[in-house]
Enzyme design. Sequence first.
Site: not given
Length: 459
Positions: A157, A284, A326
């Site tokens: 959880h 970042k 395809k």
Amino acid sequence: MSEKLWGGRFAESTDKLVESVNASINVDKRLYESDIKGSQAHLEMMAKQGIISSEDAETLVQGLDTVKARIDNNEMEFTDALEDIHMHVEEHLGDVCGPVARKLHTGRSRNDQVALDVRIYLKDETLTLIQMLKDFQAALVTLADANKKTVMPGYTHMQRAQPVLFAHHMLAYYQMFKRDVERLEDSLKRLDVMPLGCAALAGTTFPIDREYTCQVLGFSRVSENSMDSVSDRDFVMEFISHASICMIHLSRLSEELILWSTSEFAFITISDAFTTGSSIMPQKKNPDVCELVRGKTGRVVGNLMAILTTMKSLPMAYNKDMQEDKEPLFDTIDTLKVCLEVYTRMFAHIEVHKERMRAACMTGFLNATDFADYLVNKGVAFRTAHGIAGKAVAFAIEQEKELDDLTLEEMHAFSDLIEKDVYGFISLDATVARRNSYGGTGFENVSAAVDAAKKDLGI
């Protein structure tokens, strides 16, 4: 451009927009090697059966080699007017060999031809993907082997549950991908069937030898019903289904890698080579590869829905709808291959922060089950011991302590059976080491499992 190969019955030229809608060459041109291989086997069989002369067959086989070389060297111009790869090959074979090329299509149809081409192609790609999966499994096992004693929190959880070994966690994914390998290997039984010779839907009047063609092409067996053979795309649905499950496994792994690489977790560092930055925030370092793999799972599952929906109401036998098989198939193959390749490379450069993982195990009462097990070993029924452990956890939370920070006197408030040896029993390494039930996370178990996986993979 010459007239269409099927144009004898038609009085009007095909509308250019219809040509565009009808054409599949932009998609199925990747089947050219399979198409030529199938045609050459067909010619060999027809010569053996006396349907065409050996001289004509040899001329056409060599001509097909020339056509293949042209495509290999990007010397063939593809056009919607010729619709598909079969008609391109046959048209250019005529340029090479002259009128004798018109004999190539004797005893077959594009319906059984395309079924053959896709099976040849998918067999090769399936074998490639099986090896790629094994290569990725090897990357997982190698990382596990380097972390056989690295303890980390196990979660249920998304809450800290019990300590496990990082190697055990990696081996869980090894098992997932092992099932993916097994599914693909099993699918080969149904894929490895030769449909050529079924013609449009009813078979052919020519004295062909399908078993011989099957042998030349290396298939295991010949298809048994001509109508089913040209209209069967179960093998495409099955492959994309298996690929979808594999992508879901990759997506689950991606989610954990993304979480583990956050500052909040800081369990791992992904190499700069497999991350990207921000256009506005200089600090970042984003796990874009993991996010893209997680995102690409949606397109593969979407491909599965597409092929299932395409096939769901088709009557016997071949229908033009089946030309739509395809794009989802090829896209699935391409997507799965690139995801496996990038993850195999990336895993060789993942840094595991062992101390951070271990520190995360020291809070959150990951030893609560062991506290209850301690009482069970003293003769207390498990359900009763569970209740006692729960009360001890509640008390520890109030005191802002962990279970092993409680004094013996504090523990006695919950049970007089608790003695000093409880501290060793609920220590982190002890809780891991005792889990040696088969398949558990105990040190000995995991070491043996790593060795077994290495042996299985031959690494």
